[in-house]
Design a protein around this motif. Structure first.
Motif, PDB file in Angstrom:
ATOM      1  N   GLY A  62       0.601  -1.326   0.103  1.00 52.58           N
ATOM      2  CA  GLY A  62      -0.041  -0.014  -0.142  1.00 52.58           C
ATOM      3  C   GLY A  62       0.911   1.274  -0.078  1.00 52.58           C
ATOM      4  O   GLY A  62       0.570   2.198  -0.776  1.00 52.58           O
ATOM      5  N   THR A  63       1.837   1.422   0.822  1.00 58.57           N
ATOM      6  CA  THR A  63       2.838   2.575   0.836  1.00 58.57           C
ATOM      7  C   THR A  63       3.566   2.431  -0.483  1.00 58.57           C
ATOM      8  O   THR A  63       3.941   3.584  -0.808  1.00 58.57           O
ATOM      9  N   THR A  64       4.018   1.174  -0.907  1.00 58.01           N
ATOM     10  CA  THR A  64       4.729   1.219  -2.155  1.00 58.01           C
ATOM     11  C   THR A  64       3.829   1.982  -3.406  1.00 58.01           C
ATOM     12  O   THR A  64       4.429   2.921  -4.005  1.00 58.01           O
ATOM     13  N   VAL A  65       2.442   1.757  -3.394  1.00 60.50           N
ATOM     14  CA  VAL A  65       1.717   2.430  -4.328  1.00 60.50           C
ATOM     15  C   VAL A  65       1.425   3.952  -4.022  1.00 60.50           C
ATOM     16  O   VAL A  65       1.361   4.875  -4.972  1.00 60.50           O
ATOM     17  N   VAL A  66       1.564   4.136  -2.788  1.00 62.48           N
ATOM     18  CA  VAL A  66       1.170   5.536  -2.416  1.00 62.48           C
ATOM     19  C   VAL A  66       2.643   6.498  -2.891  1.00 62.48           C
ATOM     20  O   VAL A  66       2.359   7.373  -3.507  1.00 62.48           O
ATOM     21  N   GLY A  67       3.747   5.977  -2.861  1.00 65.75           N
ATOM     22  CA  GLY A  67       4.931   6.411  -3.481  1.00 65.75           C
ATOM     23  C   GLY A  67       4.912   6.486  -5.017  1.00 65.75           C
ATOM     24  O   GLY A  67       5.509   7.547  -5.367  1.00 65.75           O
ATOM     25  N   MET A  68       4.611   5.587  -5.503  1.00 66.95           N
ATOM     26  CA  MET A  68       4.402   5.726  -7.047  1.00 66.95           C
ATOM     27  C   MET A  68       3.328   6.873  -7.379  1.00 66.95           C
ATOM     28  O   MET A  68       3.689   7.380  -8.369  1.00 66.95           O
ATOM     29  N   ILE A  69       2.128   6.985  -6.695  1.00 67.95           N
ATOM     30  CA  ILE A  69       1.299   7.828  -7.177  1.00 67.95           C
ATOM     31  C   ILE A  69       1.726   9.116  -6.824  1.00 67.95           C
ATOM     32  O   ILE A  69       1.523  10.282  -7.621  1.00 67.95           O
ATOM     33  N   VAL A  70       2.475   9.476  -5.841  1.00 68.62           N
ATOM     34  CA  VAL A  70       3.145  10.747  -5.359  1.00 68.62           C
ATOM     35  C   VAL A  70       4.080  11.193  -6.477  1.00 68.62           C
ATOM     36  O   VAL A  70       4.091  12.443  -6.949  1.00 68.62           O
ATOM     37  N   ILE A  71       4.977  10.219  -6.928  1.00 69.38           N
ATOM     38  CA  ILE A  71       5.801  10.635  -8.059  1.00 69.38           C
ATOM     39  C   ILE A  71       5.075  10.677  -9.454  1.00 69.38           C
ATOM     40  O   ILE A  71       5.575  11.888 -10.062  1.00 69.38           O
ATOM     41  N   GLY A  72       3.946  10.106  -9.661  1.00 73.16           N
ATOM     42  CA  GLY A  72       3.168  10.588 -10.864  1.00 73.16           C
ATOM     43  C   GLY A  72       2.666  12.056 -10.457  1.00 73.16           C
ATOM     44  O   GLY A  72       2.661  12.840 -11.650  1.00 73.16           O
ATOM     45  N   LEU A  73       2.186  12.226  -9.711  1.00 68.84           N
ATOM     46  CA  LEU A  73       1.400  13.463  -9.355  1.00 68.84           C
ATOM     47  C   LEU A  73       2.510  14.608  -9.452  1.00 68.84           C
ATOM     48  O   LEU A  73       2.503  15.896  -9.914  1.00 68.84           O
ATOM     49  N   ILE A  74       3.914  14.400  -8.918  1.00 62.83           N
ATOM     50  CA  ILE A  74       4.927  15.479  -9.061  1.00 62.83           C
ATOM     51  C   ILE A  74       5.035  15.565 -10.385  1.00 62.83           C
ATOM     52  O   ILE A  74       5.400  16.673 -11.007  1.00 62.83           O
ATOM     53  N   GLY A  75       5.222  14.533 -11.073  1.00 63.87           N
ATOM     54  CA  GLY A  75       5.199  14.631 -12.736  1.00 63.87           C
ATOM     55  C   GLY A  75       4.160  15.341 -13.293  1.00 63.87           C
ATOM     56  O   GLY A  75       4.676  16.202 -14.145  1.00 63.87           O
ATOM     57  N   LEU A  76       3.113  15.044 -13.023  1.00 64.12           N
ATOM     58  CA  LEU A  76       2.107  16.079 -13.619  1.00 64.12           C
ATOM     59  C   LEU A  76       2.277  17.503 -13.238  1.00 64.12           C
ATOM     60  O   LEU A  76       1.615  18.313 -14.010  1.00 64.12           O
ATOM     61  N   VAL A  77       2.431  17.709 -12.279  1.00 65.78           N
ATOM     62  CA  VAL A  77       2.525  19.138 -11.590  1.00 65.78           C
ATOM     63  C   VAL A  77       3.611  19.723 -12.579  1.00 65.78           C
ATOM     64  O   VAL A  77       3.466  20.844 -13.053  1.00 65.78           O
ATOM     65  N   PHE A  78       4.805  19.250 -12.523  1.00 67.95           N
ATOM     66  CA  PHE A  78       5.982  19.855 -13.533  1.00 67.95           C
ATOM     67  C   PHE A  78       5.445  20.013 -14.759  1.00 67.95           C
ATOM     68  O   PHE A  78       5.940  20.879 -15.670  1.00 67.95           O
ATOM     69  N   ASP A  79       4.892  19.042 -15.373  1.00 72.77           N
ATOM     70  CA  ASP A  79       4.399  18.982 -16.833  1.00 72.77           C
ATOM     71  C   ASP A  79       3.401  20.179 -17.009  1.00 72.77           C
ATOM     72  O   ASP A  79       3.514  20.955 -18.132  1.00 72.77           O
ATOM     73  N   PHE A  80       2.458  20.209 -16.072  1.00 76.65           N
ATOM     74  CA  PHE A  80       1.527  21.330 -16.287  1.00 76.65           C
ATOM     75  C   PHE A  80       2.341  22.685 -16.098  1.00 76.65           C
ATOM     76  O   PHE A  80       1.930  23.680 -16.984  1.00 76.65           O
ATOM     77  N   VAL A  81       3.327  22.940 -15.299  1.00 76.25           N
ATOM     78  CA  VAL A  81       4.062  24.067 -15.360  1.00 76.25           C
ATOM     79  C   VAL A  81       4.571  24.335 -16.368  1.00 76.25           C
ATOM     80  O   VAL A  81       4.708  25.620 -17.001  1.00 76.25           O
ATOM     81  N   PHE A  82       5.424  23.477 -17.006  1.00 79.30           N
ATOM     82  CA  PHE A  82       6.376  23.880 -18.158  1.00 79.30           C
ATOM     83  C   PHE A  82       5.652  23.783 -19.245  1.00 79.30           C
ATOM     84  O   PHE A  82       5.849  24.730 -20.321  1.00 79.30           O
ATOM     85  N   SER A  83       4.413  23.198 -19.313  1.00 79.02           N
ATOM     86  CA  SER A  83       3.190  23.593 -20.483  1.00 79.02           C
ATOM     87  C   SER A  83       3.049  24.822 -20.436  1.00 79.02           C
ATOM     88  O   SER A  83       2.688  25.591 -21.667  1.00 79.02           O
ATOM     89  N   LYS A  84       2.558  25.581 -19.419  1.00 80.36           N
ATOM     90  CA  LYS A  84       2.074  26.659 -19.293  1.00 80.36           C
ATOM     91  C   LYS A  84       3.001  27.726 -19.550  1.00 80.36           C
ATOM     92  O   LYS A  84       2.960  28.841 -20.213  1.00 80.36           O
ATOM     93  N   ALA A  85       4.350  27.341 -19.313  1.00 79.71           N
ATOM     94  CA  ALA A  85       5.477  28.276 -19.634  1.00 79.71           C
ATOM     95  C   ALA A  85       5.780  28.398 -21.304  1.00 79.71           C
ATOM     96  O   ALA A  85       6.060  29.405 -21.726  1.00 79.71           O
ATOM     97  N   GLN A  86       5.530  27.036 -21.845  1.00 81.78           N
ATOM     98  CA  GLN A  86       5.652  27.108 -23.148  1.00 81.78           C
ATOM     99  C   GLN A  86       4.523  27.829 -23.927  1.00 81.78           C
ATOM    100  O   GLN A  86       4.724  28.429 -24.933  1.00 81.78           O
ATOM    101  N   ASP A  87       3.196  27.981 -23.308  1.00 82.75           N
ATOM    102  CA  ASP A  87       2.227  28.626 -23.828  1.00 82.75           C
ATOM    103  C   ASP A  87       2.452  30.218 -24.135  1.00 82.75           C
ATOM    104  O   ASP A  87       2.147  30.897 -24.633  1.00 82.75           O
ATOM    105  N   ARG A  88       3.134  30.636 -22.573  1.00 77.72           N
ATOM    106  CA  ARG A  88       3.540  31.899 -22.504  1.00 77.72           C
ATOM    107  C   ARG A  88       4.632  32.282 -23.493  1.00 77.72           C
ATOM    108  O   ARG A  88       4.534  33.631 -24.089  1.00 77.72           O
ATOM    109  N   ILE A  89       5.449  31.483 -23.869  1.00 79.30           N
ATOM    110  CA  ILE A  89       6.671  31.704 -24.898  1.00 79.30           C
ATOM    111  C   ILE A  89       6.269  31.703 -25.844  1.00 79.30           C
ATOM    112  O   ILE A  89       6.609  32.577 -26.818  1.00 79.30           O
ATOM    113  N   PHE A  90       5.244  30.760 -26.618  1.00 79.71           N
ATOM    114  CA  PHE A  90       4.974  30.695 -27.750  1.00 79.71           C
ATOM    115  C   PHE A  90       3.671  31.525 -28.404  1.00 79.71           C
ATOM    116  O   PHE A  90       3.158  31.285 -29.301  1.00 79.71           O
ATOM    117  N   TRP A  91       3.175  32.376 -27.130  1.00 82.74           N
ATOM    118  CA  TRP A  91       1.965  33.006 -27.697  1.00 82.74           C
ATOM    119  C   TRP A  91       2.230  33.820 -29.037  1.00 82.74           C
ATOM    120  O   TRP A  91       1.458  34.164 -29.601  1.00 82.74           O
TER     121      TRP A  91
END
Length: 249
Positions: A220-249
């Motif tokens: 159960g804790t193993t899956v929790v760690g995996m999910i947190v890693i995925g969520l961190i990646g999702l947040v970073f992907d969102f941040v960089f996508s927003k940055a790209q949108d601003r740069i490419f406007w």
């Protein structure tokens, strides 16, 4: 308005369906033992435990610290290096062979040397992250320099700008979108490298937490760690996508 809500909720349909199927084959049909495949309720209970005892926060912060440190070191080397290699053809010819040999080597292949050189702890993981991130950022930066509009470069040179001014005022601004793309790729690689390094050469972080939980059959804790890693990646992907949108406007 309906279309806006539809676009927001459509991506949630598949995760919800998968969770329901997961719940059905674990808690419902009980096809798997909890240590083989924990149920969603087991994962929630494990999450509450590691949140309450502070392990999740501590290990997440530790992993993020390593990721940022490795990414910063990689950026400091790769971005200026990529600009110079992309701009000076002779320098690129000089370095191409070495880069072509080192780039395909998986970052995890450096783990034995990182442990020998830096011991156990933060620095081996930072080194692995550096080796994983430096080449994607370097290649994207070189590509960005080469894609700079030649008309803009020639216009600046015609007006009397020297190499430094052309690089600073024309090439670097033109390359920024590619650098952001390289960082976006790099952050995903950094997370994978961090977890691998923490499982072998570290005593803290999400990778260490996952390995320890697995050894104790606390899946159960193993899956929790995996999910947190995925969520961190999702947040970073969102941040960089927003940055790209601003740069490419």
């Amino acid at each position: 308005m309906f279309e806006n809500y539809k676009n927001k909720f459509v991506p949630l349909i598949l995760p919800i369906v998968l969770i329901l199927i997961w719940h059905g084959i674990t808690d419902g049909l009980e096809l798997f033992s909890s240590y083989i495949l924990p149920s969603p309720l087991d994962v929630v209970n494990s999450a509450l435990v590691v949140i309450n005892n502070g392990r999740l926060l501590t290990n997440t912060v530790d992993t993020l610290y390593k990721v940022f440190l490795g990414l910063i070191f990689a950026s400091v080397v790769a971005i200026p290096g990529g600009i110079l290699l992309g701009w000076y053809e002779t320098l690129e010819d000089l370095c191409t062979f070495v880069i072509s040999v080192l780039r395909p080597i998986p970052p995890v292949a450096w783990i034995p040397f990182s442990i020998l050189w830096f011991g156990i702890g933060t620095f081996p993981a930072v080194f692995i992250i550096f080796m994983g991130c430096v080449f994607p950022i370097l290649v994207y930066t070189i590509d960005g320099v080469k894609r700079t509009d030649k008309v803009l470069v020639e216009s600046a040179q015609t007006l009397g700008a020297n190499d430094w001014n052309v690089l600073k005022r024309v090439v670097v601004p033109s390359t920024v979108p590619y650098i952001v793309s390289g960082l976006k790729v790099g952050i995903g690689i950094a997370l994978m490298c961090t977890i691998s390094a923490e499982m072998i050469g570290s005593s803290s972080g999400l990778g260490y937490m996952i390995l320890t939980a697995t050894n104790l059959f606390d899946t159960g804790t193993t899956v929790v760690g995996m999910i947190v890693i995925g969520l961190i990646g999702l947040v970073f992907d969102f941040v960089f996508s927003k940055a790209q949108d601003r740069i490419f406007w």
